[in-house]
Design a protein around this motif. Structure first.
Motif, PDB file in Angstrom:
ATOM      1  N   ARG A 127       0.978  -0.924   0.247  1.00 47.31           N
ATOM      2  CA  ARG A 127      -0.185  -0.391   0.260  1.00 47.31           C
ATOM      3  C   ARG A 127       0.439   1.341   0.066  1.00 47.31           C
ATOM      4  NH1 ARG A 127      -1.554   3.717   3.766  1.00 47.31           N
ATOM      5  NH2 ARG A 127      -3.825   4.875   3.451  1.00 47.31           N
ATOM      6  N   GLU A 128       2.259   1.382   0.898  1.00 45.24           N
ATOM      7  CA  GLU A 128       2.874   2.183   0.822  1.00 45.24           C
ATOM      8  C   GLU A 128       3.624   2.247  -0.111  1.00 45.24           C
ATOM      9  OE1 GLU A 128       4.746   1.784   4.257  1.00 45.24           O
ATOM     10  OE2 GLU A 128       4.081   2.799   5.753  1.00 45.24           O
ATOM     11  N   ARG A 129       3.774   1.752  -1.251  1.00 42.84           N
ATOM     12  CA  ARG A 129       4.729   1.750  -2.088  1.00 42.84           C
ATOM     13  C   ARG A 129       3.501   2.403  -3.389  1.00 42.84           C
ATOM     14  NH1 ARG A 129       7.527  -4.047  -3.014  1.00 42.84           N
ATOM     15  NH2 ARG A 129       9.028  -3.864  -2.041  1.00 42.84           N
ATOM     16  N   ALA A 130       2.327   1.641  -3.914  1.00 38.72           N
ATOM     17  CA  ALA A 130       1.505   2.482  -3.921  1.00 38.72           C
ATOM     18  C   ALA A 130       0.849   3.916  -3.896  1.00 38.72           C
ATOM     19  CB  ALA A 130      -0.028   1.827  -3.808  1.00 38.72           C
ATOM     20  N   ALA A 147      10.441   1.785 -14.145  1.00 38.71           N
ATOM     21  CA  ALA A 147      11.340   1.373 -13.009  1.00 38.71           C
ATOM     22  C   ALA A 147      11.109   1.116 -11.991  1.00 38.71           C
ATOM     23  CB  ALA A 147      12.711   1.903 -13.192  1.00 38.71           C
ATOM     24  N   ILE A 148      10.597   1.676 -11.150  1.00 40.79           N
ATOM     25  CA  ILE A 148       9.861   1.946 -10.065  1.00 40.79           C
ATOM     26  C   ILE A 148       8.752   1.111  -9.399  1.00 40.79           C
ATOM     27  CG2 ILE A 148       9.023   3.253  -8.426  1.00 40.79           C
ATOM     28  CD1 ILE A 148       9.811   6.086  -9.544  1.00 40.79           C
ATOM     29  N   ALA A 149       7.831   1.004 -11.027  1.00 42.19           N
ATOM     30  CA  ALA A 149       6.756  -0.251 -10.818  1.00 42.19           C
ATOM     31  C   ALA A 149       7.547  -1.365 -10.327  1.00 42.19           C
ATOM     32  CB  ALA A 149       5.562   0.319 -11.707  1.00 42.19           C
ATOM     33  N   ALA A 150       8.603  -1.387 -11.729  1.00 44.30           N
ATOM     34  CA  ALA A 150       9.067  -2.825 -11.694  1.00 44.30           C
ATOM     35  C   ALA A 150       9.629  -3.030 -10.148  1.00 44.30           C
ATOM     36  CB  ALA A 150      10.026  -2.924 -12.690  1.00 44.30           C
ATOM     37  N   ALA A 151      10.409  -2.454  -9.962  1.00 42.59           N
ATOM     38  CA  ALA A 151      10.860  -2.490  -7.835  1.00 42.59           C
ATOM     39  C   ALA A 151      10.193  -2.815  -7.511  1.00 42.59           C
ATOM     40  CB  ALA A 151      11.990  -1.273  -7.945  1.00 42.59           C
ATOM     41  N   PHE A 152       9.079  -2.212  -7.362  1.00 40.30           N
ATOM     42  CA  PHE A 152       7.519  -2.408  -6.346  1.00 40.30           C
ATOM     43  C   PHE A 152       7.105  -3.743  -6.651  1.00 40.30           C
ATOM     44  CE2 PHE A 152       7.289   2.440  -5.462  1.00 40.30           C
ATOM     45  CZ  PHE A 152       8.491   1.803  -4.521  1.00 40.30           C
ATOM     46  N   PRO A 200       2.013  -5.121 -11.658  1.00 40.25           N
ATOM     47  CA  PRO A 200       2.371  -4.765 -13.845  1.00 40.25           C
ATOM     48  C   PRO A 200       2.118  -3.154 -13.902  1.00 40.25           C
ATOM     49  CG  PRO A 200       0.418  -4.805 -11.778  1.00 40.25           C
ATOM     50  CD  PRO A 200       1.346  -5.435 -11.280  1.00 40.25           C
ATOM     51  N   ILE A 201       2.459  -3.171 -15.451  1.00 41.59           N
ATOM     52  CA  ILE A 201       1.857  -2.001 -16.146  1.00 41.59           C
ATOM     53  C   ILE A 201       0.817  -1.698 -15.858  1.00 41.59           C
ATOM     54  CG2 ILE A 201       1.593  -3.490 -18.299  1.00 41.59           C
ATOM     55  CD1 ILE A 201       3.588  -0.049 -17.847  1.00 41.59           C
ATOM     56  N   ASN A 202      -0.525  -2.255 -15.835  1.00 42.71           N
ATOM     57  CA  ASN A 202      -1.758  -1.986 -16.000  1.00 42.71           C
ATOM     58  C   ASN A 202      -1.879  -1.015 -14.328  1.00 42.71           C
ATOM     59  OD1 ASN A 202      -1.366  -4.615 -14.887  1.00 42.71           O
ATOM     60  ND2 ASN A 202      -3.690  -4.850 -14.502  1.00 42.71           N
ATOM     61  N   LYS A 203      -1.295  -1.357 -13.541  1.00 41.24           N
ATOM     62  CA  LYS A 203      -1.020  -1.158 -12.070  1.00 41.24           C
ATOM     63  C   LYS A 203      -1.302   0.229 -12.594  1.00 41.24           C
ATOM     64  CE  LYS A 203      -2.518  -0.365  -7.786  1.00 41.24           C
ATOM     65  NZ  LYS A 203      -3.889  -1.075  -7.763  1.00 41.24           N
ATOM     66  N   LEU A 204       0.017   0.210 -12.867  1.00 43.65           N
ATOM     67  CA  LEU A 204       1.039   1.699 -13.000  1.00 43.65           C
ATOM     68  C   LEU A 204      -0.203   2.788 -13.875  1.00 43.65           C
ATOM     69  CD1 LEU A 204       3.774   3.480 -12.962  1.00 43.65           C
ATOM     70  CD2 LEU A 204       4.086   2.553 -15.085  1.00 43.65           C
ATOM     71  N   HIS A 205      -0.645   2.166 -15.279  1.00 42.06           N
ATOM     72  CA  HIS A 205      -1.090   2.660 -15.646  1.00 42.06           C
ATOM     73  C   HIS A 205      -2.917   3.445 -14.576  1.00 42.06           C
ATOM     74  CE1 HIS A 205      -0.187   1.397 -19.742  1.00 42.06           C
ATOM     75  NE2 HIS A 205       0.964   2.332 -19.566  1.00 42.06           N
ATOM     76  N   GLU A 206      -3.338   2.760 -14.140  1.00 39.96           N
ATOM     77  CA  GLU A 206      -4.364   3.152 -13.534  1.00 39.96           C
ATOM     78  C   GLU A 206      -3.758   3.281 -12.254  1.00 39.96           C
ATOM     79  OE1 GLU A 206      -6.615   0.912  -9.595  1.00 39.96           O
ATOM     80  OE2 GLU A 206      -5.708  -0.286 -10.885  1.00 39.96           O
ATOM     81  N   ILE A 207      -2.461   3.469 -11.618  1.00 37.71           N
ATOM     82  CA  ILE A 207      -2.000   4.748 -10.264  1.00 37.71           C
ATOM     83  C   ILE A 207      -2.212   5.933 -11.239  1.00 37.71           C
ATOM     84  CG2 ILE A 207      -0.449   5.666  -9.421  1.00 37.71           C
ATOM     85  CD1 ILE A 207       0.409   2.166  -8.281  1.00 37.71           C
TER      86      ILE A 207
END
Length: 203
Positions: A149-152, A178-183, A186-193
């Motif tokens: 959760r903190e990462r998000a 790169a940050i999302a990958a380290a966390f 997935p890419i779809n979660k990154l796009h949502e964020i």
């Protein structure tokens, strides 16, 4: 003769009795003194032991407090390390960009983050980025912030910072990936964020 003898006998008896009494008194006084000194020494020893124990407790508490402060500082620095990757994604980070980022962070996070602290922390982030690169910093931050959760939340702030400049450029997008990958996101979660962050940045 008998008077002299009696007198001497009496005198010797009296004076020897006085000497014996004085000797006994001296021995008694010495024994009392020794006892008092023993009691005092015992009290000092106990007091010293208590003081040593107290000092040990204070030192232990100070060590725990220092460790907690260090942990808090490392977690807080993770925020700056992350947003710096976005701010410097194009390879440069000018004073005007630093000032804009400081203003953006204050707007997002409130007055608890003053300009001096932000500037110092961003400089620390720059040193880390120069040493480890984007991927290395992202992995370093992930190690400090293990909670999903903190990462998000951290990625949301970084995404909002990316949007503040008017849009997310290619290099900023790659830094976010790169940050999302380290966390482990997935890419779809990154796009949502990023979509949620865009609304924040434009509000």
């Amino acid at each position: 003769m008998s008077l002299v003898s009696d007198a001497l006998t009496w005198g010797r008896g009296e004076f020897s009795s006085d000497e014996a009494a004085r000797a006994n008194a001296a021995r008694a006084e010495a024994a009392d003194q020794a006892e008092r000194e023993a009691v005092a020494a015992d009290a000092f020893r106990k007091g010293h032991e208590q003081m040593m124990a107290l000092n040990a407790e204070i030192a232990a508490a100070a060590s725990v407090a220092a460790a907690e402060r260090a942990s808090v500082d490392l977690r807080k620095q993770a925020l700056y390390d992350t947003v710096f990757l976005i701010g410097a994604a194009d390879g440069s980070f000018s004073d005007s960009e630093r000032a804009k980022l400081a203003i953006g962070l204050q707007g997002l996070l409130g007055d608890g983050f003053d300009t001096a602290e932000i500037n110092q922390s961003l400089e620390t982030a720059r040193v880390l980025r120069d040493e480890k690169g984007v991927k290395g910093v992202a992995e370093d931050v992930a190690a400090r912030i293990p909670d999903e959760r903190e990462r998000a939340c951290l990625l949301t702030i970084a995404s909002t910072v990316a949007w503040l400049g008017g849009g997310v450029g290619t290099k900023e997008g790659l830094a976010l990936q790169a940050i999302a990958a380290a966390f482990g996101l997935p890419i779809n979660k990154l796009h949502e964020i990023m979509g949620a962050a865009a609304k924040i940045a434009k509000s």
